[in-house]
Structures are given as structure tokens and as C-alpha cells.
Write a protein that holds these residues in place. Structure first.
Motif, PDB file in Angstrom:
ATOM      1  N   ASP A  84     -11.223  -7.686  -7.078  1.00 28.50           N
ATOM      2  CA  ASP A  84     -11.246  -6.321  -6.529  1.00 28.50           C
ATOM      3  C   ASP A  84     -12.337  -6.165  -5.477  1.00 28.50           C
ATOM      4  O   ASP A  84     -12.130  -5.560  -4.409  1.00 28.50           O
ATOM      5  N   GLU A  86     -13.732  -8.534  -3.683  1.00 28.33           N
ATOM      6  CA  GLU A  86     -13.364  -9.302  -2.488  1.00 28.33           C
ATOM      7  C   GLU A  86     -12.308  -8.565  -1.666  1.00 28.33           C
ATOM      8  O   GLU A  86     -12.357  -8.530  -0.431  1.00 28.33           O
ATOM      9  N   GLU A  87     -11.357  -7.928  -2.360  1.00 28.59           N
ATOM     10  CA  GLU A  87     -10.304  -7.172  -1.661  1.00 28.59           C
ATOM     11  C   GLU A  87     -10.898  -5.977  -0.911  1.00 28.59           C
ATOM     12  O   GLU A  87     -10.565  -5.719   0.245  1.00 28.59           O
ATOM     13  N   LYS A  88     -11.827  -5.271  -1.609  1.00 31.80           N
ATOM     14  CA  LYS A  88     -12.489  -4.122  -0.959  1.00 31.80           C
ATOM     15  C   LYS A  88     -13.328  -4.571   0.237  1.00 31.80           C
ATOM     16  O   LYS A  88     -13.365  -3.908   1.267  1.00 31.80           O
ATOM     17  N   GLU A  90     -12.790  -7.191   2.060  1.00 30.69           N
ATOM     18  CA  GLU A  90     -11.867  -7.544   3.146  1.00 30.69           C
ATOM     19  C   GLU A  90     -11.345  -6.296   3.852  1.00 30.69           C
ATOM     20  O   GLU A  90     -11.232  -6.251   5.074  1.00 30.69           O
ATOM     21  N   GLU A  91     -11.029  -5.266   3.048  1.00 31.93           N
ATOM     22  CA  GLU A  91     -10.576  -4.002   3.649  1.00 31.93           C
ATOM     23  C   GLU A  91     -11.659  -3.391   4.522  1.00 31.93           C
ATOM     24  O   GLU A  91     -11.389  -2.919   5.630  1.00 31.93           O
ATOM     25  N   ALA A  92     -12.914  -3.372   3.992  1.00 25.29           N
ATOM     26  CA  ALA A  92     -14.028  -2.815   4.773  1.00 25.29           C
ATOM     27  C   ALA A  92     -14.245  -3.614   6.056  1.00 25.29           C
ATOM     28  O   ALA A  92     -14.489  -3.050   7.125  1.00 25.29           O
ATOM     29  N   ALA A  94     -11.997  -5.299   7.637  1.00 21.31           N
ATOM     30  CA  ALA A  94     -10.873  -5.007   8.536  1.00 21.31           C
ATOM     31  C   ALA A  94     -11.093  -3.690   9.260  1.00 21.31           C
ATOM     32  O   ALA A  94     -10.853  -3.562  10.466  1.00 21.31           O
ATOM     33  N   VAL A  95     -11.576  -2.672   8.497  1.00 23.28           N
ATOM     34  CA  VAL A  95     -11.854  -1.357   9.104  1.00 23.28           C
ATOM     35  C   VAL A  95     -12.949  -1.485  10.152  1.00 23.28           C
ATOM     36  O   VAL A  95     -12.864  -0.938  11.252  1.00 23.28           O
ATOM     37  N   THR A  96     -14.029  -2.229   9.792  1.00 24.72           N
ATOM     38  CA  THR A  96     -15.139  -2.424  10.740  1.00 24.72           C
ATOM     39  C   THR A  96     -14.667  -3.137  11.997  1.00 24.72           C
ATOM     40  O   THR A  96     -15.017  -2.760  13.113  1.00 24.72           O
ATOM     41  N   GLU A  98     -11.666  -3.164  13.200  1.00 21.45           N
ATOM     42  CA  GLU A  98     -10.820  -2.234  13.965  1.00 21.45           C
ATOM     43  C   GLU A  98     -11.680  -1.245  14.757  1.00 21.45           C
ATOM     44  O   GLU A  98     -11.420  -0.966  15.932  1.00 21.45           O
TER      45      GLU A  98
END
Length: 467
Positions: A84, A86-88, A90-92, A94-96, A98
Motif C-alpha cells: 500500500d 509503495e502504491e501511494k 508511486e501515485e504521489a 506520478a502526481v508530482t 505531472e
């Protein structure tokens, strides 16, 4: 027969004996089993500790299984939690990423816009640099002019004389009453009442002419006094060196104003040359000086490299009006005697109506619209505007041809917010635009105005709400 009866009886006893043996064997077996059970029980009772030690050995696999199950559960939970996180992460990330990409795109876009704006503003920057240089040159010329005026004032006030020496009234040339006195080295706070009080025992002072610096408008510490008689002026000169608020006054008979040098008049026409103007002169003061001569349709102040030359050309409606203006030659305007003559007509070659050639040899930019008028146009672009421009001046400028101004928009530099000398002027109707265009090239505060069509007016504005 008797033997036959004995034989079954023998068989019966044998069976009984066998049954008895079997029963005894069974009892013995049972006894043996009981004995074995008893021995086992006694043995079990005799070894209690061994029995207790054996019991955990039986339960140990169960405990270990539970422990192992718990450990597996914890490992699974930890693994899921780590997944979880690691997934968060990766999401953060990705947002950064972007956001960074958007920021990079925005920065590139801003840089591009800035580069385009700088490219568009390049001529303006060059013009501003030239303007700054012109202002510096103008300031230096003004300082030189001030020095020249100081020297001129020194020439007008005669050389110092001893206190005991009384200049003769006859020293003044014919045509001058000798009643004019130069009064210098005055305190900056001196007032008219103080001067009149100081010289009240000499005679009546009819006029006090205050001398000011032409560029700053500040008091020069000197005046000219007009007495009612030459005797009063002679009496005032006796106060030369007297104290006024800690300053020794300079009191001298003033030399008479030099009469304008007679010049041969040019052939009369509607255009008049006006020279020896003050640096503070403006269109309003010129119009006031010639208001009784007739209609003054145009005033052109002459400049060289952005520096006012103290000269102008005036256009009147008729030759008679120009004659009335030329008759004012030598009259005072802002403390200077005007030099007036008919302007020389253009004799040929390039240049304007007064024969002023284009010194650069390059074609001049047209002051009239370069393109045809758009249908329904009610707005004009105006260039080469003076920095003194305002709504009232531009409205009066176009009112001369019967055009009514309804709105003005002055354009400023994006970075410095300084006026760029250009703007847009709106009118009530497209017919009034036709009238206003006739003012192209006319002078406003010393500058010929450049005019062009701004386009057809729409609901928002002539540019569709974009600049």
C-alpha cells in the motif's frame, strides 16, 4: 447294548473336560490381562514425571503450528501494508511528475510569450533609450541656457559702481526714461511688500518683474523695478549695498531693453515665423498672445533631436491675420521680446510647407492612414502623441474639425507602465471619423499627430476585447 450306552457317556465327559479347560484358560487369560493392566497402572503411577514430560511432546506441534500461522499472518499484513505504501508513493510520484510537467510547459510558454513581447517591444526600448539620451542632452542644453540667461541678466544690469557714485539719468539712451532699476542678491523669501517698503522713500514702484529660471521656474534672487520717474530710480540706486535679511542688495540702473533688430520682411502670406521664445512657452500662451489677430489654425514648435529650438511657425486663416501678428514683432511673451516675420515659402526640393528638408534623407512616415477605412469604423489610432496629452486636449484637438470624442485609451509600457505616446480615440459616428482623419499631421503640443484607422467597432471594442 450296555456298551452302546457307555460310549455316549464317555463322549459327554470329554466335552465337559474340554469346556472346563477352555474356561480355565480363559480365566487365566483374563487374570493375566488384569495383571498386565494392574502392572501398567502401577508402572504409570510410579513414573508420573515421565508422563507429564511426555504430554507437552504431544501438544508441541499444535503450538508451533499456531505460532507459525500467526507469523505468516503478520508477514502477510506487513507485506500488504508495504505494498500500500509503495502504491501511494508511486501515485504521489506520478502526481508530482505531472505537476512538474505542467510547470515546465507553463514556464516554456511564459518564456515564449516574454520573448515575443521583448521582440515586439524592441523598437520601443530603442525609442526609450533614445528618449533618455535626448532628455540628458536637453538637460545639459538647459544648464547652458541658464548660464547664458545669467550672463544676459548680468549684461542688462550694468557693471558695479561705487556707492558714492550716482549714475546720471542722462546715461540712459533716448527713448528710455531711466526709471528702471535692477535689484539683485535678494533673499529667497523676499516679498513684494518688503521691496516696496524698502524703497518707499524713493518713490512709487509701478511694476516689479520677478526673474525666474526658465527650466525650473525657481526664483533667481533678482527683480527689475519700474519707478514712476528717473529721479526715483536715481534715489533707489543710493541703496546699493544696503542690507535685506542678511544680504547686501545690488541696486543698479538697468540698461534699456534692446529694441528688436529690424529685419527685412518677407512676402506677406498666411504663415508666420515666431522666434526668441521662452522654454516655458506652450500652445495656450501663444494663442493668448495672438488672440486679437484672427483665427490661428496651426502652431508648429520646431525641434532638433528632440530639443525645442525656441522657434515656431504659425498658420493663420488669412493674410490680414498674419499681418496683424507680424505687427507684434518685439512685444513681450513670457519675459522675451518676440521675433516675428512672414515665413519664407517653400522654394523646391523635399521638406514641409516651410521649406524644412528632411535632414536624414530617409522617407518620412506618413501621418495619414496607410490603409483604407474599414466599414463602420468609429475608432482611430493616434501616434506620436505628446507626453502632456490628456482627454481634454485630445477632445479639443478633434473638436476643431467638428468631431466629438467619446472615449480614449492611452497605451503604457508593460514593464515600466510609462506612457508610450500612442493611444486609441473613439467617436460617436463613422462620419465623425472622416472629419477627425483630416487632423493627421496637425500639431498638438509641438508634435505632428499620426492617425490611422483602428478597425470596425464591435460590441466589446474595436479589437474584440484582445490586445
Amino acid at each position: 447294548m450296555a456298551e452302546a450306552e457307555k460310549e455316549p457317556k464317555a463322549v459327554s465327559d470329554k466335552e465337559k473336560k474340554e469346556k472346563k479347560e477352555k474356561k480355565a484358560a480363559a480365566e487365566a487369560m483374563e487374570t493375566k490381562e488384569k495383571k498386565e493392566k494392574k502392572e501398567k497402572k502401577e508402572k504409570r503411577a510410579a513414573e508420573p514425571e515421565e508422563g507429564k514430560k511426555k504430554k507437552p511432546k504431544v501438544e508441541e506441534p499444535v503450538v508451533e503450528a499456531k505460532k507459525e500461522k500467526k507469523e505468516k499472518k503478520e508477514k502477510k499484513a506487513n507485506k500488504e501494508e508495504k505494498a500500500d505504501k509503495e502504491e501511494k508513493a508511486e501515485e504521489a510520484a506520478a502526481v508530482t511528475t505531472e505537476k512538474e510537467e505542467k510547470k515546465d510547459k507553463k514556464d516554456k510558454k511564459d518564456k515564449k510569450k516574454k520573448a515575443e513581447a521583448e521582440a515586439e517591444a524592441a523598437p520601443v526600448v530603442e525609442e526609450e533609450s533614445k528618449t533618455k539620451k535626448d532628455k540628458k542632452d536637453k538637460k545639459e542644453k538647459k544648464e547652458k541656457k541658464r548660464e547664458a540667461e545669467t550672463e544676459a541678466a548680468a549684461e542688462e544690469a550694468p557693471a558695479k559702481k561705487a556707492k558714492t557714485e550716482t549714475p546720471a539719468a542722462t546715461a540712459a539712451p533716448s527713448g528710455d526714461s531711466g526709471a528702471r532699476v535692477y535689484l539683485g542678491n535678494l533673499p529667497w523669501t523676499v516679498s513684494e511688500e518688503q521691496i516696496k517698503s524698502t524703497f518707499e522713500d524713493c518713490g512709487s514702484i509701478g511694476n516689479i518683474e520677478w526673474l525666474m529660471h526658465s527650466d525650473t521656474g525657481k526664483f533667481r534672487g533678482a527683480v527689475f523695478l519700474e519707478f514712476d520717474s528717473a529721479d526715483a530710480a536715481q534715489s533707489a540706486v543710493q541703496k546699493n549695498g544696503a542690507d535685506m535679511d542678511g544680504r547686501a542688495m545690488k541696486v543698479e540702473l538697468a540698461q534699456p531693453k534692446k529694441a528688436p533688430v529690424a529685419v527685412e520682411e518677407n512676402e506677406p502670406n498666411e504663415s508666420v515665423f515666431l522666434g526668441n521664445l521662452s522654454w516655458n512657452v506652450d500652445e495656450d500662451s501663444v494663442r493668448a498672445a495672438f488672440k486679437d489677430c484672427g483665427e490661428l489654425s496651426r502652431i508648429k514648435f520646431l525641434e532638433k533631436d528632440g530639443q525645442f529650438m525656441g522657434k515656431a511657425f504659425l498658420d493663420f486663416d488669412t493674410v490680414d491675420s498674419a499681418k496683424a501678428a507680424v505687427a507684434k514683432n518685439g512685444e513681450d511673451l513670457l519675459g522675451r521680446p518676440m521675433k516675428i516675420n512672414y515665413s519664407k515659402p517653400k522654394t523646391g526640393g523635399g521638406g514641409d510647407k516651410w521649406g524644412n528638408a528632411n535632414s536624414t534623407g530617409k522617407p518620412q512616415r506618413s501621418y495619414t492612414p496607410a490603409n483604407p477605412k474599414p466599414e463602420g469604423c468609429v475608432e482611430l489610432f493616434c501616434g506620436n502623441l505628446p507626453y502632456s496629452i490628456d482627454e481634454e486636449k485630445i477632445a479639443a484637438f478633434f473638436k476643431e474639425v467638428g468631431a466629438t470624442v467619446t472615449n480614449t485609451r492611452w497605451l503604457n509600457d508593460r514593464e515600466t507602465q510609462e506612457f508610450k505616446g500612442i493611444g486609441f480615440v473613439s467617436f460617436e459616428t463613422t462620419e465623425e471619423v472622416d472629419k477627425a482623419v483630416k487632423k493627421a499631421g496637425d500639431y498638438l503640443d509641438g508634435r505632428p499627430i499620426r492617425i490611422d484607422y483602428a478597425g470596425q467597432k464591435k460590441k466589446e471594442n474595436a479589437w474584440g476585447g484582445k490586445w
